[in-house]
Design an enzyme around this catalytic site. Sequence first.
Site, PDB file in Angstrom:
ATOM      1  N   GLU A 185       0.832  -1.200   0.000  1.00 47.23           N
ATOM      2  CA  GLU A 185       0.000   0.000   0.000  1.00 47.23           C
ATOM      3  C   GLU A 185       0.874   1.260   0.000  1.00 47.23           C
ATOM      4  O   GLU A 185       0.590   2.222  -0.716  1.00 47.23           O
ATOM      5  CB  GLU A 185      -0.917   0.010   1.231  1.00 47.23           C
ATOM      6  N   THR A 239      -5.773   7.143  -5.589  1.00 43.43           N
ATOM      7  CA  THR A 239      -5.630   7.452  -4.165  1.00 43.43           C
ATOM      8  C   THR A 239      -4.559   8.517  -3.932  1.00 43.43           C
ATOM      9  O   THR A 239      -4.754   9.433  -3.125  1.00 43.43           O
ATOM     10  CB  THR A 239      -5.303   6.162  -3.379  1.00 43.43           C
TER      11      THR A 239
HETATM   12  N1  HSE Z   1      -7.569   6.181   3.952  1.00 44.18           N
HETATM   13  C1  HSE Z   1      -7.213   6.103   2.559  1.00 44.18           C
HETATM   14  C2  HSE Z   1      -7.540   7.436   1.917  1.00 44.18           C
HETATM   15  C3  HSE Z   1      -7.980   5.019   1.914  1.00 44.18           C
HETATM   16  O1  HSE Z   1      -8.664   7.886   2.104  1.00 44.18           O
HETATM   17  O2  HSE Z   1      -6.681   8.007   1.257  1.00 44.18           O
HETATM   18  C4  HSE Z   1      -7.725   4.884   0.432  1.00 44.18           C
HETATM   19  O3  HSE Z   1      -8.504   3.812  -0.066  1.00 44.18           O
END
Ligand code: HSE
Length: 371
Positions: A185, A239
């Site tokens: 990630e 993201t």
């Molecule tokens: N917490 C992360 C964001 C999750 O909101 O950037 C991404 O899926």
Amino acid sequence: MAICFLSPVKTINLSPFPSITTTRHHPNPNHLRCNFSLTTVTTTEPEPVFTSVRSFAPATVANLGPGFDFLGCAVDGLGDFVSVAVDSSVIPGEISISGISGPEASSKLSADPLWNCAGIAAIATMKMLGVRSVGLSLNLEKGLPLGSGLGSSAASAAAAAVAVNEIFGRKLTQKELVLAGLESEAKVSGYHADNIAPAIMGGFVLISSYDPLELMRLEFPREKELFFVLVSPEFEAPTKKMRAALPAEIGMPHHVWNCSQAGALVASVLNGDAAALGKALSSDKIVEPKRAPLIPGMEAVKKAALEAGAFGCTISGAGPTAVAVIDDEGRGVEIGKRMVEAFQKEGNLKAVAMVKSLDRVGARLVTTVPS
Ligand code: HSE
């Protein structure tokens, strides 16, 4: 995410990137990262107990509104599969990606294990296990669309970590597998565990600390009904880009508000109160207001969901999927239709709706071939 309390605080550091969240307390930019993620955690090199295994990991909804980077849950019936096999043609201690399938997956995903979510997590897992004498080949079947806000990268990473762990006799704990997935990630989308933790553990997971990593599984009572209406428009919201849109600092009133709502969210999960859960999920004043304008039609979609009777609605993860909460599947279908219409009308985006329940299992073995 870093929240630091320095002096009489008027603002709170809320950078989405740990690497730039240096503070006076922590001059090392990596202070939020867990230091032992790639350390070998088994003492003797494990032998494979299967020739090949196939695993599955579910889609996830991260953030759940005010739980940015520290709350997420897994949803049922959607996800990625990974097959891993002992392969004598692969250099011992290494992994080779033999295939990637699924809509758009093979053209958009790298087959280089160092740049593929499943590959990175598999390598991290092999390192933690101390595997040096066996090479593996890995096949990834993408069930999840890329960049959709449903934890696509985490599902691949979770399935890969579990598959590698299983082929060597399940030596690692769930937390260690989360750390292996977190390596992936961090490389592809940012250092956050709110997809990978529920993808591996199932259910709702609270990340109560990143350094050291501490995870709390929150049990939504089995006898209570809870459905997620997931509406995914034809729009990509990477993201990394959605994290770059976040404020570096927030004011104290927003901090107090979002903390109270995150507390309410946790309490409503434990109480099995879908209505309170929806209300809290809908209440984020920090992240959603910055991201929603970047997703065409999102504000109208939320309004449509609430008018149709949803208990709450927000962006799933970094988006573009919208997630609404309800306690009845049939009503969920109706709410989904209204949300799809709103994406079309206000965002000029085609969208598909699904109504899903909680996945309480997380990443798991599907099939094995004995050694
Ligand atoms: N917490 C992360 C964001 C999750 O909101 O950037 C991404 O899926």
